[in-house]
Design a protein around this motif. Structure first.
Motif, PDB file in Angstrom:
ATOM      1  N   ARG A  82       5.214   6.238   9.259  1.00 30.26           N
ATOM      2  CA  ARG A  82       5.737   6.257   7.891  1.00 30.26           C
ATOM      3  C   ARG A  82       4.660   6.718   6.905  1.00 30.26           C
ATOM      4  O   ARG A  82       4.905   7.535   6.028  1.00 30.26           O
ATOM      5  CB  ARG A  82       6.236   4.873   7.480  1.00 30.26           C
ATOM      6  N   SER A  83       3.469   6.190   7.078  1.00 32.52           N
ATOM      7  CA  SER A  83       2.358   6.538   6.202  1.00 32.52           C
ATOM      8  C   SER A  83       1.992   8.007   6.363  1.00 32.52           C
ATOM      9  O   SER A  83       1.747   8.715   5.381  1.00 32.52           O
ATOM     10  CB  SER A  83       1.165   5.646   6.513  1.00 32.52           C
ATOM     11  N   ARG A  84       1.976   8.469   7.592  1.00 28.85           N
ATOM     12  CA  ARG A  84       1.638   9.873   7.873  1.00 28.85           C
ATOM     13  C   ARG A  84       2.657  10.806   7.226  1.00 28.85           C
ATOM     14  O   ARG A  84       2.302  11.803   6.595  1.00 28.85           O
ATOM     15  CB  ARG A  84       1.593  10.085   9.401  1.00 28.85           C
ATOM     16  N   ILE A  85       3.932  10.486   7.372  1.00 27.51           N
ATOM     17  CA  ILE A  85       4.991  11.299   6.772  1.00 27.51           C
ATOM     18  C   ILE A  85       4.877  11.271   5.253  1.00 27.51           C
ATOM     19  O   ILE A  85       5.030  12.291   4.583  1.00 27.51           O
ATOM     20  CB  ILE A  85       6.378  10.820   7.252  1.00 27.51           C
ATOM     21  N   TRP A 136       4.487  17.533  16.796  1.00 31.32           N
ATOM     22  CA  TRP A 136       4.658  18.358  15.599  1.00 31.32           C
ATOM     23  C   TRP A 136       3.602  18.018  14.546  1.00 31.32           C
ATOM     24  O   TRP A 136       2.994  18.907  13.964  1.00 31.32           O
ATOM     25  CB  TRP A 136       6.075  18.163  15.048  1.00 31.32           C
ATOM     26  N   LEU A 137       3.378  16.720  14.330  1.00 31.66           N
ATOM     27  CA  LEU A 137       2.363  16.300  13.363  1.00 31.66           C
ATOM     28  C   LEU A 137       0.973  16.726  13.798  1.00 31.66           C
ATOM     29  O   LEU A 137       0.157  17.143  12.971  1.00 31.66           O
ATOM     30  CB  LEU A 137       2.422  14.785  13.153  1.00 31.66           C
ATOM     31  N   ALA A 138       0.678  16.649  15.099  1.00 32.10           N
ATOM     32  CA  ALA A 138      -0.618  17.085  15.608  1.00 32.10           C
ATOM     33  C   ALA A 138      -0.801  18.584  15.383  1.00 32.10           C
ATOM     34  O   ALA A 138      -1.910  19.032  15.021  1.00 32.10           O
ATOM     35  CB  ALA A 138      -0.752  16.752  17.084  1.00 32.10           C
ATOM     36  N   ALA A 139       0.265  19.353  15.551  1.00 31.34           N
ATOM     37  CA  ALA A 139       0.179  20.800  15.321  1.00 31.34           C
ATOM     38  C   ALA A 139      -0.106  21.089  13.837  1.00 31.34           C
ATOM     39  O   ALA A 139      -0.864  22.011  13.531  1.00 31.34           O
ATOM     40  CB  ALA A 139       1.476  21.480  15.760  1.00 31.34           C
ATOM     41  N   GLU A 143      11.714  11.970  -2.668  1.00 30.14           N
ATOM     42  CA  GLU A 143      13.061  12.105  -2.099  1.00 30.14           C
ATOM     43  C   GLU A 143      12.995  12.711  -0.707  1.00 30.14           C
ATOM     44  O   GLU A 143      13.711  12.281   0.208  1.00 30.14           O
ATOM     45  CB  GLU A 143      13.928  12.977  -3.001  1.00 30.14           C
ATOM     46  N   ALA A 144      12.143  13.699  -0.518  1.00 31.81           N
ATOM     47  CA  ALA A 144      11.992  14.336   0.791  1.00 31.81           C
ATOM     48  C   ALA A 144      11.429  13.344   1.807  1.00 31.81           C
ATOM     49  O   ALA A 144      11.899  13.286   2.946  1.00 31.81           O
ATOM     50  CB  ALA A 144      11.099  15.568   0.685  1.00 31.81           C
ATOM     51  N   VAL A 145      10.436  12.561   1.397  1.00 34.67           N
ATOM     52  CA  VAL A 145       9.870  11.531   2.277  1.00 34.67           C
ATOM     53  C   VAL A 145      10.960  10.560   2.700  1.00 34.67           C
ATOM     54  O   VAL A 145      11.121  10.258   3.891  1.00 34.67           O
ATOM     55  CB  VAL A 145       8.709  10.772   1.580  1.00 34.67           C
ATOM     56  N   ASN A 146      11.725  10.065   1.725  1.00 33.84           N
ATOM     57  CA  ASN A 146      12.783   9.100   2.026  1.00 33.84           C
ATOM     58  C   ASN A 146      13.814   9.680   2.981  1.00 33.84           C
ATOM     59  O   ASN A 146      14.241   9.007   3.927  1.00 33.84           O
ATOM     60  CB  ASN A 146      13.460   8.629   0.738  1.00 33.84           C
ATOM     61  N   LYS A 158       0.836  -1.194   0.000  1.00 27.95           N
ATOM     62  CA  LYS A 158       0.000   0.000   0.000  1.00 27.95           C
ATOM     63  C   LYS A 158       0.876   1.252   0.000  1.00 27.95           C
ATOM     64  O   LYS A 158       0.614   2.197  -0.730  1.00 27.95           O
ATOM     65  CB  LYS A 158      -0.918   0.002   1.223  1.00 27.95           C
ATOM     66  N   LEU A 159       1.948   1.258   0.810  1.00 31.03           N
ATOM     67  CA  LEU A 159       2.833   2.403   0.871  1.00 31.03           C
ATOM     68  C   LEU A 159       3.512   2.631  -0.474  1.00 31.03           C
ATOM     69  O   LEU A 159       3.647   3.758  -0.920  1.00 31.03           O
ATOM     70  CB  LEU A 159       3.876   2.210   1.977  1.00 31.03           C
TER      71      LEU A 159
END
Length: 74
Positions: free
Chosen positions: A37-40, A67-70, A16-19, A2-3
């Motif tokens: 990983r999926s969220r990023i 940080w992700l919640a913000a 590239e940024a994700v990796n 799926k990813l």
């Protein structure tokens, strides 16, 4: 699998940024959950660039989650 399908639908620069962000976080904090990983992977390029700077100040995965919640609350 799926990813991989999700990753193939984003542009090469974003991929590239994700990796890079995932590699940096993994090196600093150990293996990331599939959820993180999926969220990023779902973040837009500009947010990934901001995260790549912010993660330098993180002392734990809890900082990443805050940080992700913000980001979600913006």
């Amino acid at each position: 699998m799926k990813l991989q399908l999700q990753q193939s639908s984003i542009n090469p620069r974003q991929q590239e940024a994700v990796n890079l962000v995932i590699r940096l976080l993994t090196k600093r904090f150990g293996e990331l959950s599939e959820e993180l990983r999926s969220r990023i992977s779902s973040l837009p390029l500009l947010v990934l660039e901001n995260l790549s700077e912010a993660l330098l100040d993180f002392t734990s995965l809890a900082d990443l989650q805050v940080w992700l919640a913000a980001i979600d609350n913006q």
